[in-house]
Write a protein that holds these residues in place. Structure first.
Motif, mmCIF file in Angstrom:
data_model
loop_
_atom_site.group_PDB
_atom_site.id
_atom_site.type_symbol
_atom_site.label_atom_id
_atom_site.label_comp_id
_atom_site.label_asym_id
_atom_site.label_seq_id
_atom_site.Cartn_x
_atom_site.Cartn_y
_atom_site.Cartn_z
ATOM 1 N N GLU A 21 1.620 4.383 -8.723
ATOM 2 C CA GLU A 21 0.552 4.685 -9.670
ATOM 3 C C GLU A 21 0.897 4.224 -11.081
ATOM 4 O O GLU A 21 0.065 3.654 -11.788
ATOM 5 N N LYS A 22 2.154 4.480 -11.507
ATOM 6 C CA LYS A 22 2.582 4.029 -12.839
ATOM 7 C C LYS A 22 2.567 2.509 -12.929
ATOM 8 O O LYS A 22 2.160 1.930 -13.944
ATOM 9 N N LEU A 23 3.016 1.875 -11.857
ATOM 10 C CA LEU A 23 3.069 0.414 -11.840
ATOM 11 C C LEU A 23 1.666 -0.189 -11.909
ATOM 12 O O LEU A 23 1.410 -1.148 -12.650
ATOM 13 N N LYS A 24 0.747 0.402 -11.158
ATOM 14 C CA LYS A 24 -0.635 -0.075 -11.193
ATOM 15 C C LYS A 24 -1.239 0.106 -12.581
ATOM 16 O O LYS A 24 -1.964 -0.771 -13.073
ATOM 17 N N PHE A 25 -0.932 1.235 -13.205
ATOM 18 C CA PHE A 25 -1.485 1.495 -14.538
ATOM 19 C C PHE A 25 -0.988 0.454 -15.553
ATOM 20 O O PHE A 25 -1.760 -0.031 -16.389
ATOM 21 N N GLY A 38 0.821 -1.206 0.000
ATOM 22 C CA GLY A 38 0.000 0.000 0.000
ATOM 23 C C GLY A 38 0.860 1.263 0.000
ATOM 24 O O GLY A 38 1.843 1.372 -0.748
ATOM 25 N N GLU A 39 0.483 2.225 0.835
ATOM 26 C CA GLU A 39 1.177 3.514 0.875
ATOM 27 C C GLU A 39 2.635 3.372 1.291
ATOM 28 O O GLU A 39 3.468 4.223 0.963
ATOM 29 N N GLU A 40 2.961 2.310 2.013
ATOM 30 C CA GLU A 40 4.357 2.131 2.450
ATOM 31 C C GLU A 40 5.299 1.945 1.265
ATOM 32 O O GLU A 40 6.493 2.241 1.359
ATOM 33 N N ALA A 41 4.763 1.442 0.130
ATOM 34 C CA ALA A 41 5.615 1.239 -1.049
ATOM 35 C C ALA A 41 6.147 2.571 -1.570
ATOM 36 O O ALA A 41 7.264 2.638 -2.097
ATOM 37 N N LYS A 42 5.358 3.651 -1.437
ATOM 38 C CA LYS A 42 5.808 4.965 -1.920
ATOM 39 C C LYS A 42 6.994 5.478 -1.102
ATOM 40 O O LYS A 42 7.849 6.189 -1.616
ATOM 41 N N ILE A 43 7.019 5.104 0.154
ATOM 42 C CA ILE A 43 8.092 5.583 1.033
ATOM 43 C C ILE A 43 9.455 5.090 0.560
ATOM 44 O O ILE A 43 10.460 5.790 0.662
ATOM 45 N N VAL A 44 9.485 3.892 0.006
ATOM 46 C CA VAL A 44 10.764 3.334 -0.463
ATOM 47 C C VAL A 44 11.052 3.691 -1.921
ATOM 48 O O VAL A 44 11.959 3.129 -2.537
#
Length: 348
Positions: free
Chosen positions: A248-252, A237-243
Motif C-alpha cells: 500500500e505504501k509503495l503504491k501510494f 498482487g496479494e502474494e507480494a504482501k506474503i514476502v
C-alpha cells in the motif's frame, strides 16, 4: 532481431527529434538541423567555460545559416518538440506504472480524476477571467482532484485499488459536471478556447514552459526508473504482501509521482488521450512484462511517439489539428488490433 528492436526503441527519440525539427511550414534540411544543433551546443559549452574560468577559456563559434533558420529552429520548434517529448514520456510511463500497480490493462493516469480536474481549472481561468493563468489554474485543480480522489479512497486508513478506481470515477464525474456547467454559461468565443484546450495542443509551448516541466518530469521519470524492479513485485498482487512488501505504501508513492508528472503535462498541453494506454502495450507486446525493460523503453518510445504525432498535427493541413484528435485516431485501430490479437488476455 530482439536486440536490434530494443536499440531502435531506445534511440528512437534522436531520430524523432531530427525529423520533427525539419518538418513544418518552413522546412529546414536535416543537414542544416544537425549542424545548427551541434554548433549551438558548442556555443553553450563555450559560454559555460567562459563563466566558470572567469573568461580565461572560451572559443568562438559561428552558426553559418540564415537568421530565419535560427529563429524557427531554436525559438519555435525546439522548445515545442522538447515539450512534446517530455509530455509523451510522462503520459506513457504513468500508464505503465498504473497498469502494473492496479493489474489492469485499461488503467491510465486519467482514472485518478486528473484530467477532469485540470479541465475544470482551465475552464475556470478561460471562462471567468479569474486573474490566474490557464496553466497554474489547471495544475492546481489537477492536484486538487488527486487529493480528493485519494481522500475518498482511503477507507479504514487503507487505499485499495478498487476504492481508488471508484473514487476516481466520482471525482471525474464531479469535475466533468462543473466543466459542463461553465461551458454552458460561457460566451461563444471563450467556449471555443476551452474546447480547443480540452483537445490538447503544444502550440503555446516555449522555453518558459520547458524550464518548468523539465525538472518535474525528469525527476519523476528518474524515480520510477530507479524503482522499476518494485513494479515487478507489485504485479504479484496479494502474494507480494506474503514476502513482506508494504504494497500500500509503495503504491501510494507511485501514485504521487504519477500524479505530479501527469498534472504538469496536462496543465501545459491540455488533455491528450491514449498515449498512456498505447505505448506501454506496444513495448509489452515486443519485450514482455518485465518492468526493468518496460519502463525505460516506454519513456523513450512515448517521447518519440508524441514528437511525431505533434509534427503530424501541425503539418498535415494548412491549419493545426489538436493533437488529442491525432492520438485518438492512432490509438483506436491499435487497440482494435490488440483486442483481436490477444483476445482480451494480458500479462501484468
Amino acid at each position: 532481431m530482439g536486440k536490434a528492436l530494443h536499440l531502435s526503441f531506445l534511440l528512437s527519440p534522436v531520430l524523432a527529434l531530427i525529423v520533427s525539427l525539419c518538418i513544418g511550414t518552413y522546412p529546414i534540411p536535416p543537414s542544416a538541423v544537425v549542424s545548427m544543433v551541434f554548433l549551438k551546443g558548442a556555443q553553450i559549452i563555450s559560454e559555460v567555460l567562459k563563466t566558470l574560468t572567469l573568461g580565461k577559456i572560451s572559443f568562438s563559434v559561428t552558426i553559418p545559416y540564415p537568421s530565419v533558420y535560427q529563429t524557427i529552429l531554436f525559438e519555435i520548434r525546439l522548445p515545442r518538440v522538447l515539450m512534446a517529448m517530455l509530455v509523451g514520456s510522462a503520459l506513457a510511463i504513468s500508464g505503465a506504472v498504473l497498469q502494473a500497480i492496479f493489474r489492469n490493462p485499461l488503467v491510465n493516469s486519467y482514472i485518478l480524476g486528473i484530467s477532469s480536474g485540470a479541465a475544470f481549472g482551465a475552464a475556470l481561468a478561460i471562462g471567468l477571467s479569474v486573474g490566474v493563468g490557464v496553466t497554474p489554474s489547471a495544475f492546481a485543480f489537477a492536484l486538487l482532484a488527486v487529493f480528493i480522489t485519494t481522500s475518498l479512497a482511503r477507507v479504514g486508513g487503507r487505499i485499495t485499488p478498487v476504492s481508488l478506481v471508484l473514487a476516481g470515477i466520482i471525482v471525474n464525474a464531479f469535475f466533468s459536471a462543473l466543466t459542463s456547467l461553465l461551458k454552458f454559461l460561457m460566451e461563444h468565443d471563450k467556449l471555443a478556447s476551452i474546447v480547443y484546450w480540452l483537445m490538447g495542443s503544444f502550440a503555446n509551448s516555449d522555453w518558459g514552459s520547458v524550464r518548468v516541466a523539465f525538472p518535474v518530469i525528469l525527476a519523476g521519470c528518474f524515480l520510477i526508473y530507479s524503482m522499476r524492479w518494485q513494479l515487478n513485485v507489485l504485479s504479484f498482487g496479494e502474494e507480494a504482501k506474503i514476502v513482506g512488501v508494504e504494497t500500500e505504501k509503495l503504491k501510494f508513492v507511485f501514485i504521487v509521482i504519477v500524479s505530479m508528472i501527469t498534472a504538469v503535462s496536462i496543465a501545459f498541453c491540455g488533455i491528450i488521450g491514449w498515449v498512456g494506454l498505447m505505448i506501454p502495450h506496444i513495448v509489452r507486446m515486443a519485450f514482455g512484462p518485465d518492468h526493468k525493460t518496460l519502463i525505460p523503453l516506454t519513456i523513450t518510445l512515448g517521447a518519440s511517439f508524441m514528437a511525431l504525432a505533434d509534427t503530424l498535427a501541425r503539418s498535415v493541413a494548412t491549419y493545426e489539428i489538436p493533437i488529442g484528435i491525432i492520438t485518438t485516431l492512432l490509438g483506436i485501430p491499435f487497440f482494435a488490433y490488440l483486442l483481436r490479437k490477444t483476445g482480451g488476455g494480458w500479462d501484468a
